[in-house]
Design a protein around this motif. Structure first.
Motif, PDB file in Angstrom:
ATOM      1  N   LYS A   1      10.444 -17.462 -15.497  1.00 52.58           N
ATOM      2  CA  LYS A   1       9.826 -16.183 -15.188  1.00 52.58           C
ATOM      3  C   LYS A   1      10.540 -15.048 -15.909  1.00 52.58           C
ATOM      4  N   THR A   2       9.800 -13.967 -16.094  1.00 50.61           N
ATOM      5  CA  THR A   2      10.357 -12.775 -16.706  1.00 50.61           C
ATOM      6  C   THR A   2      10.176 -11.616 -15.744  1.00 50.61           C
ATOM      7  N   VAL A   3      11.016 -10.613 -15.859  1.00 47.84           N
ATOM      8  CA  VAL A   3      10.908  -9.439 -15.005  1.00 47.84           C
ATOM      9  C   VAL A   3       9.774  -8.565 -15.524  1.00 47.84           C
ATOM     10  N   ILE A   4       8.861  -8.200 -14.639  1.00 48.83           N
ATOM     11  CA  ILE A   4       7.764  -7.331 -15.038  1.00 48.83           C
ATOM     12  C   ILE A   4       7.896  -5.996 -14.315  1.00 48.83           C
ATOM     13  N   GLN A   5       7.373  -4.953 -14.942  1.00 56.78           N
ATOM     14  CA  GLN A   5       7.467  -3.622 -14.371  1.00 56.78           C
ATOM     15  C   GLN A   5       6.171  -2.879 -14.636  1.00 56.78           C
ATOM     16  N   LEU A   6       5.473  -2.541 -13.584  1.00 58.34           N
ATOM     17  CA  LEU A   6       4.223  -1.806 -13.699  1.00 58.34           C
ATOM     18  C   LEU A   6       4.475  -0.342 -13.349  1.00 58.34           C
ATOM     19  N   ASP A   7       4.110   0.552 -14.247  1.00 59.17           N
ATOM     20  CA  ASP A   7       4.286   1.987 -13.991  1.00 59.17           C
ATOM     21  C   ASP A   7       3.189   2.489 -13.055  1.00 59.17           C
ATOM     22  N   TRP A   8       3.590   3.171 -11.976  1.00 60.96           N
ATOM     23  CA  TRP A   8       2.622   3.808 -11.081  1.00 60.96           C
ATOM     24  C   TRP A   8       3.333   4.934 -10.332  1.00 60.96           C
ATOM     25  N   ASN A   9       2.575   5.973 -10.021  1.00 61.06           N
ATOM     26  CA  ASN A   9       3.134   7.128  -9.314  1.00 61.06           C
ATOM     27  C   ASN A   9       2.939   6.964  -7.818  1.00 61.06           C
ATOM     28  N   LYS A  10       3.999   7.191  -7.071  1.00 61.03           N
ATOM     29  CA  LYS A  10       3.938   7.040  -5.620  1.00 61.03           C
ATOM     30  C   LYS A  10       2.959   8.052  -5.031  1.00 61.03           C
ATOM     31  N   GLY A  11       2.209   7.604  -4.034  1.00 61.57           N
ATOM     32  CA  GLY A  11       1.218   8.465  -3.397  1.00 61.57           C
ATOM     33  C   GLY A  11       0.413   7.675  -2.393  1.00 61.57           C
ATOM     34  N   THR A  12      -0.732   8.203  -1.997  1.00 60.25           N
ATOM     35  CA  THR A  12      -1.603   7.500  -1.055  1.00 60.25           C
ATOM     36  C   THR A  12      -2.320   6.365  -1.777  1.00 60.25           C
ATOM     37  N   ASN A  13      -2.972   5.525  -0.988  1.00 59.84           N
ATOM     38  CA  ASN A  13      -3.684   4.408  -1.615  1.00 59.84           C
ATOM     39  C   ASN A  13      -4.769   4.909  -2.572  1.00 59.84           C
ATOM     40  N   LYS A  14      -5.504   5.953  -2.191  1.00 63.83           N
ATOM     41  CA  LYS A  14      -6.570   6.462  -3.056  1.00 63.83           C
ATOM     42  C   LYS A  14      -6.018   7.093  -4.326  1.00 63.83           C
ATOM     43  N   GLU A  15      -4.880   7.747  -4.228  1.00 61.97           N
ATOM     44  CA  GLU A  15      -4.267   8.361  -5.406  1.00 61.97           C
ATOM     45  C   GLU A  15      -3.819   7.294  -6.400  1.00 61.97           C
ATOM     46  N   ILE A  16      -3.248   6.209  -5.888  1.00 60.07           N
ATOM     47  CA  ILE A  16      -2.778   5.129  -6.767  1.00 60.07           C
ATOM     48  C   ILE A  16      -3.959   4.395  -7.396  1.00 60.07           C
ATOM     49  N   ILE A  17      -4.993   4.150  -6.605  1.00 61.54           N
ATOM     50  CA  ILE A  17      -6.202   3.509  -7.130  1.00 61.54           C
ATOM     51  C   ILE A  17      -6.821   4.379  -8.228  1.00 61.54           C
ATOM     52  N   SER A  18      -6.868   5.676  -7.988  1.00 59.76           N
ATOM     53  CA  SER A  18      -7.432   6.598  -8.971  1.00 59.76           C
ATOM     54  C   SER A  18      -6.616   6.600 -10.256  1.00 59.76           C
ATOM     55  N   GLU A  19      -5.289   6.618 -10.125  1.00 58.89           N
ATOM     56  CA  GLU A  19      -4.415   6.644 -11.302  1.00 58.89           C
ATOM     57  C   GLU A  19      -4.614   5.398 -12.162  1.00 58.89           C
ATOM     58  N   LEU A  20      -4.551   4.212 -11.513  1.00 62.32           N
ATOM     59  CA  LEU A  20      -4.674   2.974 -12.274  1.00 62.32           C
ATOM     60  C   LEU A  20      -6.091   2.793 -12.836  1.00 62.32           C
ATOM     61  N   SER A  21      -7.086   3.171 -12.050  1.00 63.83           N
ATOM     62  CA  SER A  21      -8.460   3.044 -12.520  1.00 63.83           C
ATOM     63  C   SER A  21      -8.704   3.935 -13.731  1.00 63.83           C
ATOM     64  N   ASN A  22      -8.183   5.146 -13.682  1.00 59.80           N
ATOM     65  CA  ASN A  22      -8.368   6.084 -14.789  1.00 59.80           C
ATOM     66  C   ASN A  22      -7.698   5.596 -16.063  1.00 59.80           C
ATOM     67  N   ARG A  23      -6.648   4.812 -15.891  1.00 58.84           N
ATOM     68  CA  ARG A  23      -5.905   4.291 -17.037  1.00 58.84           C
ATOM     69  C   ARG A  23      -6.518   3.012 -17.589  1.00 58.84           C
ATOM     70  N   LEU A  24      -7.169   2.249 -16.720  1.00 56.40           N
ATOM     71  CA  LEU A  24      -7.559   0.892 -17.095  1.00 56.40           C
ATOM     72  C   LEU A  24      -9.063   0.659 -17.213  1.00 56.40           C
ATOM     73  N   LEU A  25      -9.868   1.403 -16.454  1.00 56.91           N
ATOM     74  CA  LEU A  25     -11.306   1.155 -16.413  1.00 56.91           C
ATOM     75  C   LEU A  25     -12.074   2.362 -16.918  1.00 56.91           C
ATOM     76  N   PHE A  26     -13.270   2.110 -17.435  1.00 55.56           N
ATOM     77  CA  PHE A  26     -14.075   3.251 -17.882  1.00 55.56           C
ATOM     78  C   PHE A  26     -14.918   3.832 -16.762  1.00 55.56           C
ATOM     79  N   GLN A  27     -15.036   3.103 -15.636  1.00 62.15           N
ATOM     80  CA  GLN A  27     -15.704   3.667 -14.467  1.00 62.15           C
ATOM     81  C   GLN A  27     -15.384   2.806 -13.245  1.00 62.15           C
TER      82      GLN A  27
END
Length: 468
Positions: A398-424
């Motif tokens: 195994k290798t160490v993995i690190q996912l960047d995300w900003n601490k916040g509410t569940n909706k804020e985190i979902i919004s951040e990752l979705s905006n970075r990864l999905l087009f809608q």
């Protein structure tokens, strides 16, 4: 999707350049990309590979005193070593794609690699394939007409499209045909006579120590008519004539649009940019600059299916994985139908919907699971059957993995990752994500990283994530 993330993927292979695009603006980012240095050094893994026919003659000379059995053994050893060298070259190129600060040069080299196809499987000379690859890289932002002339005189292309068998009185039309059909004009914009006469102009052009050379004894010096022009033409002459044809800019422009932005570009766009390409005398840099700056402000997200490299290298970048060995990725790409230096035929990788068959989609989901669990040293068998933690099979390192995300509410985190990864993200998808990262999610909790990683794993399995 954040437009800077979208164009980071389109001009490279991941989200790594999004911040630079946002800070610099698209025009300045392109200027920096066009200034990328060209490295002409020869990698160490090629030091023992034959580079010329003289090297081959030396090998044959050494084998004369061997028995037939020894000769066969030597031949097998040589073929095995060259196959391993080919693997090393694939890994070398992958590492270049992942490490460049401005990866547009490699993205263009990959595009040209699939435009001027020449495979190791047919050519069987790693060094010639490397030279071919370097030629594409050197001309990635240069003049398309000049590149076409250079490619036609490359040893790899002369071998791949059988011009070594093209001689006066025994014409081979392969290179002449593909020059018109796949490299420049496209089907319907030439005649069979143009192919035959072009083959005569190319007759006798064979492999040389430093690229293609004409051999007088087998060259055809007869007068021909090529696209209405009469004369004693050779390779550069016929390329010049081709690029004076009405449809000369459109095939290449359409393929550029397909490679970077649209699986199905409109004819109006192809004509618009193609006319500009002709106006700029087939210079690639101003064509790219015009396309990227003008399409940047349009809402084009989701117009193209990611190829296997864009998909997998984005995962590696997002999870900050630094692969210890690129060979597992080489194998994954081959399983996905994107074997570097070995396209299935002269037409290259088809792209579009061919990148999203049910089997390919399943393989992508499997590799997402592997990466999200820290497994980057996998093999083909692993890809076919996901390994269980309680399995009797040997555990994968195994290798160490690190996912960047900003601490916040569940909706804020979902919004951040979705905006970075999905087009809608539609309402149903949003609810699915909120079932993974619930309303009472505590971003300070000990297991918060693992919870967000589960969300990330779910996002990258969405059909929308397959698009850019």
């Amino acid at each position: 999707m954040n437009p800077n993330s979208l164009w980071s993927l389109r001009l490279g292979f991941s989200n790594k350049q999004a911040a630079a695009i946002e800070k610099m603006g698209i025009s300045k980012f392109l200027d920096a990309s066009f200034k990328t240095n060209f490295d002409n050094s020869i990698p160490d893994f090629l030091k023992d590979s034959p580079k010329t026919f003289a090297d081959y003659r030396e090998l044959r000379k050494k084998s004369k005193e061997l028995t037939e059995v020894q000769k066969e053994e030597q031949k097998r050893d040589f073929q095995k070593q060259e196959a391993l060298t080919s693997l090393d070259m694939k890994a070398w190129w992958l590492e270049k794609m992942m490490s460049d600060s401005y990866p547009l040069q490699e993205k263009m080299t990959l595009f040209l690699h699939n435009h001027f196809v020449s495979t190791f499987q047919k050519v069987k000379m790693n060094y010639w394939i490397f030279e071919h690859n370097q030629l594409l890289r050197k001309h990635a932002f240069g003049n398309f007409k000049d590149l076409t002339k250079a490619i036609l005189k490359s040893n790899a292309m002369l071998r791949y499209l059988d011009n070594v068998d093209n001689r006066k009185g025994k014409i081979n039309e392969n290179l002449s045909r593909e020059l018109l059909e796949l490299f420049t004009l496209g089907i319907g914009n030439y005649t069979e006579e143009d192919i035959k006469n072009g083959a005569k102009a190319l007759a006798g052009l064979g492999i040389g120590e430093n690229g293609g050379v004409y051999r007088d004894k087998i060259a055809d010096d007869s007068e021909i008519i090529y696209f209405g022009k009469k004369g004693h033409f050779k390779v550069d002459d016929i390329v010049d004539i081709i690029f004076k044809q009405k449809n000369s800019p459109y095939l290449f422009t359409k393929k550029i649009l397909q490679w970077f932005i649209y699986d199905n570009p409109s004819e109006a766009l192809v004509t618009y940019y193609g006319d500009y390409f002709r106006k700029k005398d087939f210079e690639i840099k101003p064509l790219l600059e015009k396309i990227f700056t003008e399409e940047f402000d349009k809402n084009t997200a989701g117009s193209k299916i990611k190829n296997p490299l864009e998909y997998s290298l984005q995962l590696i970048s997002e999870l900050h994985i630094n692969p210890r060995n690129s060979r597992p990725m080489v194998a994954f790409l081959k399983n996905q139908g994107m074997d570097l230096f070995n396209q299935p035929n002269v037409k290259g990788w088809e792209g579009g919907k061919s990148w999203l068959t049910s089997q390919i989609y399943l393989q992508r989901n499997n590799i997402a699971d592997l990466y999200c669990s820290g497994r980057e040293n996998f093999n083909q068998k692993t890809m076919g059957t996901m390994m269980d933690e309680n399995s009797n099979r040997p555990a994968l390192r195994k290798t160490v993995i690190q996912l960047d995300w900003n601490k916040g509410t569940n909706k804020e985190i979902i919004s951040e990752l979705s905006n970075r990864l999905l087009f809608q993200v539609d309402n149903d998808t949003q609810k699915d994500f909120e079932n993974i990262l619930k309303y009472d999610f505590d971003s300070q909790a000990q297991n918060a990283d693992q919870a967000v990683l589960r969300l990330f794993n779910a996002i990258v399995k969405e059909p929308e994530f397959q698009l850019i």
